[in-house]
Enzyme design. Sequence first.
Site, PDB file in Angstrom:
ATOM      1  N   GLY A  31       0.750  -1.185  -0.013  1.00 13.18           N
ATOM      2  CA  GLY A  31      -0.027   0.082   0.082  1.00 13.18           C
ATOM      3  C   GLY A  31       0.892   1.349   0.084  1.00 13.18           C
ATOM      4  N   LEU A  33       0.341   3.427  -2.148  1.00 11.32           N
ATOM      5  CA  LEU A  33       0.865   3.488  -3.485  1.00 11.32           C
ATOM      6  C   LEU A  33       1.417   4.754  -4.052  1.00 11.32           C
ATOM      7  CD1 LEU A  33      -2.213   1.247  -4.796  1.00 11.32           C
ATOM      8  CD2 LEU A  33      -0.018   0.746  -3.835  1.00 11.32           C
ATOM      9  N   HIS A  37       4.068   1.659  -7.950  1.00 13.64           N
ATOM     10  CA  HIS A  37       3.061   0.415  -8.075  1.00 13.64           C
ATOM     11  C   HIS A  37       2.188   0.479  -9.287  1.00 13.64           C
ATOM     12  CE1 HIS A  37       4.044   1.242  -3.649  1.00 13.64           C
ATOM     13  NE2 HIS A  37       4.264  -0.058  -3.560  1.00 13.64           N
ATOM     14  N   GLN A  61       7.971  -9.576   7.836  1.00 13.15           N
ATOM     15  CA  GLN A  61       9.203  -9.018   7.067  1.00 13.15           C
ATOM     16  C   GLN A  61       9.825  -7.778   7.578  1.00 13.15           C
ATOM     17  OE1 GLN A  61       6.592  -8.400   3.319  1.00 13.15           O
ATOM     18  NE2 GLN A  61       7.910  -6.727   3.088  1.00 13.15           N
ATOM     19  N   LYS A 150      13.054  -2.628  -8.660  1.00 16.33           N
ATOM     20  CA  LYS A 150      13.195  -1.778  -7.775  1.00 16.33           C
ATOM     21  C   LYS A 150      13.734  -2.884  -6.578  1.00 16.33           C
ATOM     22  CE  LYS A 150      12.914   1.271  -4.132  1.00 16.33           C
ATOM     23  NZ  LYS A 150      12.241   1.103  -3.253  1.00 16.33           N
ATOM     24  N   ASP A 151      13.136  -3.804  -6.324  1.00 15.96           N
ATOM     25  CA  ASP A 151      13.750  -4.676  -5.275  1.00 15.96           C
ATOM     26  C   ASP A 151      14.158  -5.944  -5.834  1.00 15.96           C
ATOM     27  OD1 ASP A 151      12.328  -3.577  -2.419  1.00 15.96           O
ATOM     28  OD2 ASP A 151      10.786  -3.481  -4.305  1.00 15.96           O
ATOM     29  N   SER A 187       7.676   4.207  -1.091  1.00 22.78           N
ATOM     30  CA  SER A 187       6.753   4.596   0.060  1.00 22.78           C
ATOM     31  C   SER A 187       7.637   5.003   1.250  1.00 22.78           C
ATOM     32  CB  SER A 187       5.848   3.263   0.512  1.00 22.78           C
ATOM     33  OG  SER A 187       5.086   2.747  -0.608  1.00 22.78           O
ATOM     34  N   ARG A 188       8.721   4.729   1.426  1.00 16.30           N
ATOM     35  CA  ARG A 188       9.670   5.283   2.436  1.00 16.30           C
ATOM     36  C   ARG A 188      10.103   6.818   2.165  1.00 16.30           C
ATOM     37  NH1 ARG A 188      11.032  -0.240   3.459  1.00 16.30           N
ATOM     38  NH2 ARG A 188      10.133  -0.770   5.387  1.00 16.30           N
TER      39      ARG A 188
HETATM   40  P1  AMP Z   1       5.989  -2.462  -1.611  1.00 19.62           P
HETATM   41  O1  AMP Z   1       4.820  -1.957  -1.432  1.00 19.62           O
HETATM   42  O2  AMP Z   1       7.068  -1.613  -1.348  1.00 19.62           O
HETATM   43  O3  AMP Z   1       6.069  -3.847  -1.240  1.00 19.62           O
HETATM   44  O4  AMP Z   1       6.360  -2.843  -3.168  1.00 19.62           O
HETATM   45  C1  AMP Z   1       5.270  -3.453  -3.915  1.00 19.62           C
HETATM   46  C2  AMP Z   1       5.900  -3.795  -5.128  1.00 19.62           C
HETATM   47  O5  AMP Z   1       6.109  -2.784  -5.918  1.00 19.62           O
HETATM   48  C3  AMP Z   1       7.137  -4.596  -5.298  1.00 19.62           C
HETATM   49  O6  AMP Z   1       7.308  -5.591  -6.260  1.00 19.62           O
HETATM   50  C4  AMP Z   1       8.165  -3.509  -5.718  1.00 19.62           C
HETATM   51  O7  AMP Z   1       9.253  -4.012  -6.214  1.00 19.62           O
HETATM   52  C5  AMP Z   1       7.377  -2.515  -6.415  1.00 19.62           C
HETATM   53  N1  AMP Z   1       7.845  -1.079  -6.592  1.00 19.62           N
HETATM   54  C6  AMP Z   1       8.077  -0.362  -5.363  1.00 19.62           C
HETATM   55  N2  AMP Z   1       8.639   0.800  -5.710  1.00 19.62           N
HETATM   56  C7  AMP Z   1       8.878   0.693  -7.257  1.00 19.62           C
HETATM   57  C8  AMP Z   1       9.387   1.704  -8.254  1.00 19.62           C
HETATM   58  N3  AMP Z   1       9.901   2.645  -7.885  1.00 19.62           N
HETATM   59  N4  AMP Z   1       9.525   1.165  -9.437  1.00 19.62           N
HETATM   60  C9  AMP Z   1       8.894  -0.073  -9.911  1.00 19.62           C
HETATM   61  N5  AMP Z   1       8.428  -1.021  -8.640  1.00 19.62           N
HETATM   62  C10 AMP Z   1       8.391  -0.569  -7.574  1.00 19.62           C
END
Ligand code: AMP
Length: 281
Positions: A31, A33, A37, A61, A150-151, A187-188
């Site tokens: 979330g 977003l 995302h 996690q 990104k991850d 998000s951070r």
């Molecule tokens: P998170 O909500 O941070 O767990 O991220 C959910 C998904 O969004 C994960 O697959 C992340 O790799 C992807 N994501 C987060 N930030 C980005 C970004 N800047 N570009 C592309 N994908 C992202």
Amino acid sequence: MIVINHINTLRQLLNRHREMGHKIGFVPTMGNLHNGHLSLVEVAKQHSDIVVVSIFVNPTQFGPNEDFDAYPRTLERDCEMLEQQGSDIVFAPEVSEVYPKWPNLTSVRVEELGKNHCGSSRAGHFDGVATVVSKLFNMVRPDLAVFGQKDFQQLAIIRRMVLDLNFDIDIIGAPIIRENNGLAMSSRNGYLSEQEKEQASYIQQTLQWAKHQIEQGTTDYRQLEQQASDRLNDNGFKTDYFNIARQDDLEPAQANDAKLVILVAAFMGKVRLIDNLEINK
Ligand code: AMP
């Protein structure tokens, strides 16, 4: 767009879609977003008939001193964004729904790939990720799932988990979406002031600098890692790691490796930011 909180409701609805022959795409998120995302949702839409986005801040996690409680929860705004984007189903379960008996005694660990980089500084993090993603896969049973590059390490771990556990799911990696100044969206980033956000673009500049050194013929990667860490430390960061690794197994890159990825994590104040850059020599 339908917002669902319970696994049974989700399963019933998705069974009906499966009966109609619909291909189900899945985007797991925590979330809060942003456009990163939404770009994953866009990729999922291109490859499927029905897109499910999960919004779940997964407790397993987060380490004991990490930001689980403080992690931004903005469900209403997220749903508005997803509706505009054309998502079909938002799955936003409670912790008690995902972990019916706490603590869970069963977990998924992807050895080796999870040991370095973020794995060494965030003990247990990737076990939590692999566990919750496999649980979500069991709930949604998608045909495909989209994860952000990104991850990078997370994506490698999910790909390997899907192979090792015979999940019948295509994993699609989607490119990193960045702010205009090069800072990878996260998000951070919301924890940063405007001035810190500007300063944080130095991560991307340092990645580009290291890439340039490699393209110019530098092969002493350990020294380059140190120099890049020093540069970050001299510019307002506390570097967690700056590692030049092989793309396939994420082990430290050697001079004759051709497919490299630079992985970086650095603190700006209390905020831990990650980024990466692939290099194909
Ligand atoms: P998170 O909500 O941070 O767990 O991220 C959910 C998904 O969004 C994960 O697959 C992340 O790799 C992807 N994501 C987060 N930030 C980005 C970004 N800047 N570009 C592309 N994908 C992202």
